[in-house]
Design a protein around this motif. Structure first.
Motif, PDB file in Angstrom:
ATOM      1  N   LEU A  50       0.836  -1.198   0.000  1.00  0.00           N
ATOM      2  CA  LEU A  50       0.000   0.000   0.000  1.00  0.00           C
ATOM      3  C   LEU A  50       0.873   1.250   0.000  1.00  0.00           C
ATOM      4  CD1 LEU A  50      -2.758  -1.062   2.561  1.00  0.00           C
ATOM      5  CD2 LEU A  50      -2.694  -1.352   0.075  1.00  0.00           C
ATOM      6  N   VAL A  51       0.449   2.260  -0.737  1.00  0.00           N
ATOM      7  CA  VAL A  51       1.177   3.525  -0.851  1.00  0.00           C
ATOM      8  C   VAL A  51       0.424   4.574  -0.048  1.00  0.00           C
ATOM      9  CG1 VAL A  51       2.028   5.295  -2.409  1.00  0.00           C
ATOM     10  CG2 VAL A  51       2.016   2.900  -3.137  1.00  0.00           C
ATOM     11  N   VAL A  52       1.067   5.112   0.979  1.00  0.00           N
ATOM     12  CA  VAL A  52       0.467   6.152   1.808  1.00  0.00           C
ATOM     13  C   VAL A  52       1.412   7.344   1.824  1.00  0.00           C
ATOM     14  CG1 VAL A  52      -0.411   6.765   4.078  1.00  0.00           C
ATOM     15  CG2 VAL A  52      -0.702   4.432   3.233  1.00  0.00           C
ATOM     16  N   SER A  53       0.933   8.497   1.352  1.00  0.00           N
ATOM     17  CA  SER A  53       1.777   9.685   1.288  1.00  0.00           C
ATOM     18  C   SER A  53       1.751  10.422   2.620  1.00  0.00           C
ATOM     19  CB  SER A  53       1.294  10.612   0.162  1.00  0.00           C
ATOM     20  OG  SER A  53       0.006  11.108   0.477  1.00  0.00           O
ATOM     21  N   ALA A  54       2.705  11.349   2.771  1.00  0.00           N
ATOM     22  CA  ALA A  54       2.757  12.136   4.006  1.00  0.00           C
ATOM     23  C   ALA A  54       1.520  13.010   4.141  1.00  0.00           C
ATOM     24  CB  ALA A  54       4.031  12.994   4.015  1.00  0.00           C
ATOM     25  N   HIS A  66      -1.989  12.943   3.682  1.00  0.00           N
ATOM     26  CA  HIS A  66      -3.141  12.079   3.448  1.00  0.00           C
ATOM     27  C   HIS A  66      -4.186  12.324   4.525  1.00  0.00           C
ATOM     28  CE1 HIS A  66      -1.071   9.687   6.557  1.00  0.00           C
ATOM     29  NE2 HIS A  66      -2.277   9.197   6.826  1.00  0.00           N
ATOM     30  N   THR A  67      -5.381  11.887   4.223  1.00  0.00           N
ATOM     31  CA  THR A  67      -6.480  11.964   5.187  1.00  0.00           C
ATOM     32  C   THR A  67      -7.269  10.671   5.106  1.00  0.00           C
ATOM     33  OG1 THR A  67      -8.366  13.296   5.942  1.00  0.00           O
ATOM     34  CG2 THR A  67      -8.104  13.009   3.548  1.00  0.00           C
ATOM     35  N   THR A  68      -8.274  10.523   5.923  1.00  0.00           N
ATOM     36  CA  THR A  68      -9.092   9.306   5.919  1.00  0.00           C
ATOM     37  C   THR A  68     -10.549   9.679   5.672  1.00  0.00           C
ATOM     38  OG1 THR A  68      -9.363   9.416   8.338  1.00  0.00           O
ATOM     39  CG2 THR A  68      -7.566   8.061   7.462  1.00  0.00           C
ATOM     40  N   SER A 127      -4.534   2.173  -4.849  1.00  0.00           N
ATOM     41  CA  SER A 127      -3.147   1.973  -4.452  1.00  0.00           C
ATOM     42  C   SER A 127      -2.931   2.241  -2.967  1.00  0.00           C
ATOM     43  CB  SER A 127      -2.237   2.887  -5.283  1.00  0.00           C
ATOM     44  OG  SER A 127      -2.498   4.252  -5.005  1.00  0.00           O
ATOM     45  N   ALA A 128      -3.817   3.025  -2.355  1.00  0.00           N
ATOM     46  CA  ALA A 128      -3.648   3.373  -0.948  1.00  0.00           C
ATOM     47  C   ALA A 128      -4.456   2.488  -0.017  1.00  0.00           C
ATOM     48  CB  ALA A 128      -4.031   4.835  -0.718  1.00  0.00           C
ATOM     49  N   ASN A 129      -5.320   1.617  -0.569  1.00  0.00           N
ATOM     50  CA  ASN A 129      -6.207   0.817   0.267  1.00  0.00           C
ATOM     51  C   ASN A 129      -6.285  -0.612  -0.268  1.00  0.00           C
ATOM     52  OD1 ASN A 129      -7.704   3.053   2.021  1.00  0.00           O
ATOM     53  ND2 ASN A 129      -7.564   3.809  -0.072  1.00  0.00           N
ATOM     54  N   ASN A 130      -6.369  -1.559   0.642  1.00  0.00           N
ATOM     55  CA  ASN A 130      -6.536  -2.958   0.272  1.00  0.00           C
ATOM     56  C   ASN A 130      -8.026  -3.207   0.061  1.00  0.00           C
ATOM     57  OD1 ASN A 130      -6.130  -5.647  -0.231  1.00  0.00           O
ATOM     58  ND2 ASN A 130      -5.785  -6.205   1.914  1.00  0.00           N
ATOM     59  N   GLN A 178     -16.446   1.429   6.255  1.00  0.00           N
ATOM     60  CA  GLN A 178     -15.046   1.144   5.940  1.00  0.00           C
ATOM     61  C   GLN A 178     -14.244   2.445   5.881  1.00  0.00           C
ATOM     62  OE1 GLN A 178     -14.644  -0.954   2.252  1.00  0.00           O
ATOM     63  NE2 GLN A 178     -12.432  -1.135   2.360  1.00  0.00           N
ATOM     64  N   THR A 179     -13.033   2.427   6.409  1.00  0.00           N
ATOM     65  CA  THR A 179     -12.178   3.617   6.427  1.00  0.00           C
ATOM     66  C   THR A 179     -11.177   3.547   5.278  1.00  0.00           C
ATOM     67  OG1 THR A 179     -12.390   3.805   8.829  1.00  0.00           O
ATOM     68  CG2 THR A 179     -10.566   4.975   7.793  1.00  0.00           C
ATOM     69  N   LEU A 180     -11.158   4.581   4.451  1.00  0.00           N
ATOM     70  CA  LEU A 180     -10.265   4.659   3.303  1.00  0.00           C
ATOM     71  C   LEU A 180      -9.198   5.714   3.540  1.00  0.00           C
ATOM     72  CD1 LEU A 180     -12.799   4.513   0.321  1.00  0.00           C
ATOM     73  CD2 LEU A 180     -11.616   2.630   1.444  1.00  0.00           C
ATOM     74  N   THR A 181      -8.005   5.452   3.028  1.00  0.00           N
ATOM     75  CA  THR A 181      -6.924   6.439   3.061  1.00  0.00           C
ATOM     76  C   THR A 181      -6.940   7.230   1.756  1.00  0.00           C
ATOM     77  OG1 THR A 181      -5.572   5.021   4.479  1.00  0.00           O
ATOM     78  CG2 THR A 181      -4.434   6.762   3.258  1.00  0.00           C
ATOM     79  N   ILE A 182      -6.914   8.560   1.857  1.00  0.00           N
ATOM     80  CA  ILE A 182      -6.932   9.450   0.684  1.00  0.00           C
ATOM     81  C   ILE A 182      -5.578  10.142   0.611  1.00  0.00           C
ATOM     82  CG2 ILE A 182      -8.196  11.239  -0.547  1.00  0.00           C
ATOM     83  CD1 ILE A 182      -9.939   8.882   0.210  1.00  0.00           C
ATOM     84  N   ASN A 183      -4.783   9.826  -0.426  1.00  0.00           N
ATOM     85  CA  ASN A 183      -3.472  10.449  -0.598  1.00  0.00           C
ATOM     86  C   ASN A 183      -3.590  11.770  -1.350  1.00  0.00           C
ATOM     87  OD1 ASN A 183      -1.982   8.485   0.700  1.00  0.00           O
ATOM     88  ND2 ASN A 183      -1.711   7.246  -1.145  1.00  0.00           N
ATOM     89  N   ASP A 184      -2.919  12.813  -0.835  1.00  0.00           N
ATOM     90  CA  ASP A 184      -2.802  14.119  -1.492  1.00  0.00           C
ATOM     91  C   ASP A 184      -4.147  14.624  -1.995  1.00  0.00           C
ATOM     92  OD1 ASP A 184       0.024  14.066  -1.155  1.00  0.00           O
ATOM     93  OD2 ASP A 184       0.174  12.713  -2.876  1.00  0.00           O
TER      94      ASP A 184
END
Length: 465
Positions: free
Chosen positions: A203-207, A209-211, A236-239, A248-254
């Motif tokens: 998983l790709v998580v940028s500096a 990011h938010t959820t 790419s940021a979430n499985n 479900q909680t998602l990671t949002i990059n940039d």
């Protein structure tokens, strides 16, 4: 002597008949009802015939090898000579396997069945060689499997193996398979688990990011649009599985947008517009009240003058009449000047008052066919609001299209009707609030609220006559 010869002859004929009957029974086709977990390979091993013979006799697809539980299959007769030749070939193959054992590295898309077909072996043989469980089908890219050879721990002499295969091949497989599984099953499972961990996507998580917590009705596309990112970025940021789950909680990059901030800004803008409309309506009502007070004061001034005229002397009458005439003229003149201004205020007040009155129903639930404050649909809300101001515009959107003049959305004024769809077949109506805002009863499950034309652009507007 003749009696004994007859008995001997009868016995011989009976034995010959029994032998022929047994031979006919052995050579005749038999049937088999498919049980759960049966395969064509299992049946070929059980009855000592080839897979191709069973599939050809029963018209089974030789690519899928598919048979169904409960299906009745014909099993061809086993030819003794063919069986003997097959056993000889099997012994030769086993000897060749022992001398030429080879390995293969599993590639993407490989299965036990495709490897067995490619290397002219069987799935069961591959399981035995590699210590796999009897019901194992899963292999992973990178696994190294033996495709030829025999299991050294259970190897038997060729002389005793041939008759065992003919009579009790399936029990022997079960007896020899179990020790190999016990010896090698645990390392293979550990190896598979290690490879599964290695194959899990990173998983790709940028500096920056938010959820985001998934709400009912949302999709990857709508979430990506709300945050100004791409669907690929979300993946790419979430499985992610096949579907999104509520909660479900998602990671949002940039993220390029902040939905919460935009919603707050829209709400603040709507509140500001609502306050401005309410303030303007209050000012217009105050102006109307002031005009009414001036008219009432004018009437009060005229009445005393008329009552006092008979009591005064004749010498004062001309002066009083002159003074009264001057006062009336002075008071009447401002009223005449203000008359056009009152008409302009009244015209402006209609649109603003309509908009303000419509906003007073924000939060009223949507009800299909509803036209009262207990519940509205879209045309029920507009009909109720305009009826409050004495204007009957019809009950549905088609009728309300004819309530005034059709104009482009860009020329709409506060209080005008906004329509979605082509004239004559519109499906939604709202009341324009100015800017990009409108108030409407949107759809079942929601309530009357303020919408934004940037996200839901109307097709045309109607200025109610």
């Amino acid at each position: 002597m003749n009696h004994t010869a007859k008995k001997l002859l009868v016995g011989t004929v009976g034995a010959a008949g029994l032998f022929l009957a047994t031979t006919a029974t052995a050579n005749a086709d038999t049937t088999h009802k498919v049980a759960k977990n049966d395969t064509v390979w299992d049946l070929s091993q059980k009855y000592g015939v080839s897979i191709q013979a069973i599939e050809a006799l029963n018209n089974i697809d030789q690519n899928s090898h598919l048979i169904v539980t409960g299906q009745t299959l014909k099993v061809p007769a086993k030819d003794a000579q063919v069986s003997e030749n097959n056993n000889t070939a099997q012994a030769a193959d086993k000897k060749a396997d022992t001398e030429n054992t080879s390995d293969v590295t599993v590639k993407a898309g490989d299965t036990l069945w495709t490897l067995a077909q490619q290397y002219n072996t069987s799935v069961e043989k591959l399981r035995e060689l590699n210590g796999l469980a009897a019901d194992a089908y899963l292999i992973h890219p990178g696994n190294v499997l033996k495709v030829n050879g025999t299991v050294q721990a259970t190897q038997q002499p060729a002389q005793t193996e041939q008759p065992v295969q003919q009579q009790t091949e399936q029990p022997v497989q079960q007896q020899t398979e179990q020790p190999v599984q016990q010896q090698t099953e645990q390392p293979v499972v550990q190896q598979e688990a290690t490879q599964e961990q290695a194959q899990e996507p990173q998983l790709v998580v940028s500096a920056n990011h938010t959820t985001h917590t998934v709400q009912a009705g949302e999709s990857l596309y709508s979430i990506a649009q709300a945050y100004g990112v791409t669907v690929d970025s979300l993946r790419s940021a979430n499985n992610l599985g096949a579907t999104l789950l509520v909660g479900q909680t998602l990671t949002i990059n940039d993220p390029a947008k902040d939905p919460a901030q935009e919603a707050a800004q829209e709400q603040a803008a709507a509140q500001a517009q609502q306050q401005a409309a309410a303030q303007q309506a209050a000012q217009e009502q105050a102006a109307a009240a002031q005009a009414q007070q001036q008219a009432a004061a004018q009437q009060q001034v005229q009445q005393p003058v008329q009552n006092q005229a008979p009591a005064q002397t004749q010498t004062q009458a001309p002066a009083q009449q002159t003074q009264q005439t001057q006062q009336v003229q002075q008071q009447a003149q401002p009223a005449q000047v203000q008359q056009p201004q009152q008409q302009v205020v009244s015209t402006s007040a209609d649109g603003s008052a309509i908009a303000a009155y419509a906003q007073s129903f924000i939060g009223t639930p949507y009800v299909w066919g509803g036209s009262t404050p207990s519940g509205f649909d879209c045309s029920g809300l507009t009909q109720y609001v305009y009826a409050h101001f004495g204007k009957q515009i019809g009950r549905n959107t088609i009728a309300q299209e004819s309530a005034g003049t059709h104009i482009p959305v860009s020329q709409a004024q506060v209080g005008d009707l906004l329509f979605w769809g082509t004239p004559g077949s519109t499906y939604h109506v709202a009341i324009y609030l100015g800017g990009n805002s409108f108030v409407a009863a949107p759809e079942p499950g929601q309530s009357v609220k303020i919408g934004n034309m940037a996200y839901f652009m109307p097709s045309f507007a109607v200025h109610v006559n």
